[in-house]
Enzyme design. Structure first.
Site, mmCIF file in Angstrom:
data_model
loop_
_atom_site.group_PDB
_atom_site.id
_atom_site.type_symbol
_atom_site.label_atom_id
_atom_site.label_comp_id
_atom_site.label_asym_id
_atom_site.label_seq_id
_atom_site.Cartn_x
_atom_site.Cartn_y
_atom_site.Cartn_z
ATOM 1 N NE ARG A 34 -4.061 -1.965 0.575
ATOM 2 C CZ ARG A 34 -5.209 -1.561 1.110
ATOM 3 N NH1 ARG A 34 -5.401 -0.301 1.364
ATOM 4 N NH2 ARG A 34 -6.136 -2.418 1.382
ATOM 5 N NE ARG A 38 -6.474 4.272 3.115
ATOM 6 C CZ ARG A 38 -7.077 3.378 3.885
ATOM 7 N NH1 ARG A 38 -8.283 3.626 4.340
ATOM 8 N NH2 ARG A 38 -6.461 2.268 4.223
ATOM 9 N NE ARG A 47 -9.752 8.041 -2.974
ATOM 10 C CZ ARG A 47 -11.035 8.301 -2.907
ATOM 11 N NH1 ARG A 47 -11.592 9.094 -3.797
ATOM 12 N NH2 ARG A 47 -11.777 7.787 -1.952
ATOM 13 C CG ASP A 84 -9.111 -2.333 -3.972
ATOM 14 O OD1 ASP A 84 -8.475 -1.731 -3.088
ATOM 15 O OD2 ASP A 84 -9.901 -3.259 -3.707
ATOM 16 C CE1 TYR A 161 -12.933 -6.379 1.880
ATOM 17 C CE2 TYR A 161 -11.421 -8.138 1.266
ATOM 18 C CZ TYR A 161 -11.682 -6.985 1.977
ATOM 19 O OH TYR A 161 -10.732 -6.420 2.772
HETATM 20 O O1 1CP Z 1 0.341 0.980 -3.286
HETATM 21 C C1 1CP Z 1 -0.354 -0.026 -3.333
HETATM 22 O O2 1CP Z 1 -0.231 -0.952 -2.501
HETATM 23 C C2 1CP Z 1 -1.287 -0.218 -4.498
HETATM 24 C C3 1CP Z 1 -2.653 -0.059 -4.275
HETATM 25 C C4 1CP Z 1 -3.564 -1.028 -3.542
HETATM 26 C C5 1CP Z 1 -3.466 -2.414 -3.289
HETATM 27 C C6 1CP Z 1 -2.300 -3.332 -3.554
HETATM 28 C C7 1CP Z 1 -4.826 -0.605 -3.073
HETATM 29 C C8 1CP Z 1 -5.309 0.778 -3.114
HETATM 30 N N1 1CP Z 1 -5.502 -1.691 -2.624
HETATM 31 C C9 1CP Z 1 -4.697 -2.817 -2.712
HETATM 32 C C10 1CP Z 1 -5.035 -4.186 -2.359
HETATM 33 C C11 1CP Z 1 -6.161 -4.453 -1.446
HETATM 34 N N2 1CP Z 1 -7.402 -3.870 -1.408
HETATM 35 C C12 1CP Z 1 -6.145 -5.473 -0.478
HETATM 36 C C13 1CP Z 1 -5.004 -6.420 -0.272
HETATM 37 C C14 1CP Z 1 -3.927 -5.803 0.542
HETATM 38 C C15 1CP Z 1 -4.223 -5.700 1.995
HETATM 39 O O3 1CP Z 1 -4.522 -6.746 2.607
HETATM 40 O O4 1CP Z 1 -4.123 -4.604 2.522
HETATM 41 C C16 1CP Z 1 -7.386 -5.462 0.198
HETATM 42 C C17 1CP Z 1 -7.826 -6.355 1.334
HETATM 43 C C18 1CP Z 1 -8.177 -4.445 -0.414
HETATM 44 C C19 1CP Z 1 -9.573 -4.095 -0.088
HETATM 45 C C20 1CP Z 1 -9.655 -2.685 0.329
HETATM 46 N N3 1CP Z 1 -9.629 -1.652 -0.565
HETATM 47 C C21 1CP Z 1 -9.680 -2.148 1.639
HETATM 48 C C22 1CP Z 1 -9.702 -2.941 2.942
HETATM 49 C C23 1CP Z 1 -11.078 -2.977 3.486
HETATM 50 C C24 1CP Z 1 -11.257 -3.834 4.721
HETATM 51 O O5 1CP Z 1 -11.614 -3.247 5.760
HETATM 52 O O6 1CP Z 1 -11.116 -5.061 4.648
HETATM 53 C C25 1CP Z 1 -9.695 -0.752 1.517
HETATM 54 C C26 1CP Z 1 -9.763 0.268 2.606
HETATM 55 C C27 1CP Z 1 -9.643 -0.464 0.122
HETATM 56 C C28 1CP Z 1 -9.583 0.878 -0.499
HETATM 57 C C29 1CP Z 1 -8.278 1.275 -1.014
HETATM 58 N N4 1CP Z 1 -7.504 0.515 -1.882
HETATM 59 C C30 1CP Z 1 -6.365 1.198 -2.183
HETATM 60 C C31 1CP Z 1 -6.418 2.463 -1.491
HETATM 61 C C32 1CP Z 1 -5.391 3.536 -1.572
HETATM 62 C C33 1CP Z 1 -7.615 2.493 -0.761
HETATM 63 C C34 1CP Z 1 -8.143 3.649 0.078
HETATM 64 C C35 1CP Z 1 -9.386 4.192 -0.501
HETATM 65 C C36 1CP Z 1 -9.446 5.663 -0.721
HETATM 66 O O7 1CP Z 1 -8.535 6.279 -1.251
HETATM 67 O O8 1CP Z 1 -10.504 6.208 -0.390
#
Ligand code: 1CP
Length: 358
Positions: A34, A38, A47, A84, A161
């Site tokens: 990540r 954020r 964003r 994502d 999910y």
């Molecule tokens: O830099 C990077 O890592 C690239 C971007 C990236 C990746 C690899 C994002 C952007 N998401 C992911 C993978 C992802 N998404 C995973 C696997 C990694 C992990 O376990 O952390 C998972 C579980 C998600 C699902 C997801 N998307 C969540 C988790 C929700 C939960 O409570 O289970 C969230 C918060 C997101 C949103 C998201 N994805 C990425 C960003 C920057 C964000 C934030 C959203 C925003 O900007 O509003």
């Protein structure tokens, strides 16, 4: 201007790929799960103007956000394409929204096994062609500075999910399905596996140089459940990608499995054919090495919460971690994604310390 997936700029820093393939490195490679996201003010600026999935679907925006951490942190040895894991359920026909402060929300999660038949695997990968375009553009714009990682969610995590309708602390619906409808669960996991294989092969065709599979919800599974509902599909993904790349005369790429919370099954993970195993912070590096042997690369595993400590403490913890893993077959990272409030300076200290540690 259209960018093609031919004539990519020459790779100048191949530490990550060398470590993944077991070759010697001058310094331990480092990147952060990540790393685009954020905690970066420049990401927040993008964003404010654009919805999350608009950023994913617009190659220029996805590319810009992918490059942001590289501009700020000179020690990063890899980039990961901004996207994502939930773009796959979207491509299968489900609606996924990103709610600020909440995370992903499915307004209509799966409610009965018969709804599996309503998913649309045909054409799903072509509906994800925007990810390929973002990868190709980014691979050009990075200009060979570091390799570009492609990624996917693993079948069990995506299934969770799709059923829970978003992140879940208990995954109670998922667990109910595992008990009540194991046959339907396997049918869905199989459907997801086939889409995932074609999806990541498309990413490689578009320019991804390493692939990471995120089984982020493995922490909800016992060793027995992990063996039944995750392992066979992780194995099929690894062998399926290898076979399809050969079939298409594409170069093989190393693959990483990150199964969060599955430290209880490193012995099984080591048999799946992945070049690298990602570890969360609960796993001891020395123990992990003993279990997986010398022929697999380990990635991880500083607790993301440690980045809230003082620079001196981060330095000490990071140095200790790198020394425990050693220089051979090791990629430094956190044990899970970096969290939104992390001080920007902590990333500098973490990445710099990895390069100085041994
Ligand atoms: O830099 C990077 O890592 C690239 C971007 C990236 C990746 C690899 C994002 C952007 N998401 C992911 C993978 C992802 N998404 C995973 C696997 C990694 C992990 O376990 O952390 C998972 C579980 C998600 C699902 C997801 N998307 C969540 C988790 C929700 C939960 O409570 O289970 C969230 C918060 C997101 C949103 C998201 N994805 C990425 C960003 C920057 C964000 C934030 C959203 C925003 O900007 O509003």
């Amino acid at each position: 201007m259209e960018y093609s997936n031919k004539n990519f700029p020459e790779l100048k820093n191949d530490r990550l790929l060398r470590a993944a393939l077991g070759k010697s490195v001058d310094k331990v490679p480092v990147w952060v799960m990540r790393q685009a996201g954020r905690y970066l003010p420049e990401f927040q600026e993008v964003r404010v103007k654009h919805d999350f999935f608009t950023v994913c679907r617009t190659p220029e925006l996805a590319c810009e956000v992918t490059l942001q951490p590289l501009r700020r942190y000179e020690h990063l040895d890899a980039s990961i394409i901004f996207s994502d894991i939930l773009v796959i359920p979207q491509a299968l026909g489900m609606t996924v929204e990103m709610h600020p402060g909440v995370g992903p929300v499915f307004p209509k999660p799966l409610q009965t096994p018969s709804e599996i038949d309503g998913l649309q695997p045909e054409g799903a990968v072509s509906r994800l062609d925007y990810v390929g375009k973002a990868i190709t553009l980014t691979r050009h714009k990075i200009d060979g500075k570091v390799p570009l990682i492609g990624f996917t969610g693993a079948p069990f995590t995506l299934f969770g999910y799709m059923l829970e309708g978003g992140g879940s602390k208990t995954m109670s619906k998922t667990k109910e399905w595992l008990e009540k409808y194991p046959k339907d669960v396997h049918r869905l996991l199989c459907l997801l596996t086939n889409v995932i294989i074609d999806y990541v092969v498309m990413q490689v065709e578009s320019g991804a140089q390493l692939l990471q599979v995120f089984e982020s919800s493995a922490d909800h599974l016992s060793r027995e459940q992990f063996t039944e509902f995750s392992i066979p599909y992780l194995k099929d993904i690894r062998s399926g990608v290898r076979a399809k790349l050969t079939e298409k005369s594409l170069e093989q790429v190393p693959m990483t499995i990150f199964a969060k919370g599955a430290g209880h099954s490193l012995d099984i993970q080591a048999q799946l054919g992945y070049e690298t195993i990602g570890l969360d912070w609960t796993v001891d590096p020395t123990e992990a090495r003993k279990i997986v042997g010398e022929n697999i690369t380990l990635q991880g595993n500083l607790d993301p919460q440690d980045l809230y400590k003082t620079p001196e403490e981060i330095k000490t913890l990071t140095t200790e971690m790198v020394k425990k893993f050693g220089k051979h077959r090791y990629i430094a990272n956190l044990g899970h994604g970096i969290t939104p409030q992390t001080p920007l300076e902590s990333m500098t200290v973490f990445t710099e310390t990895v390069h100085e540690a041994i």
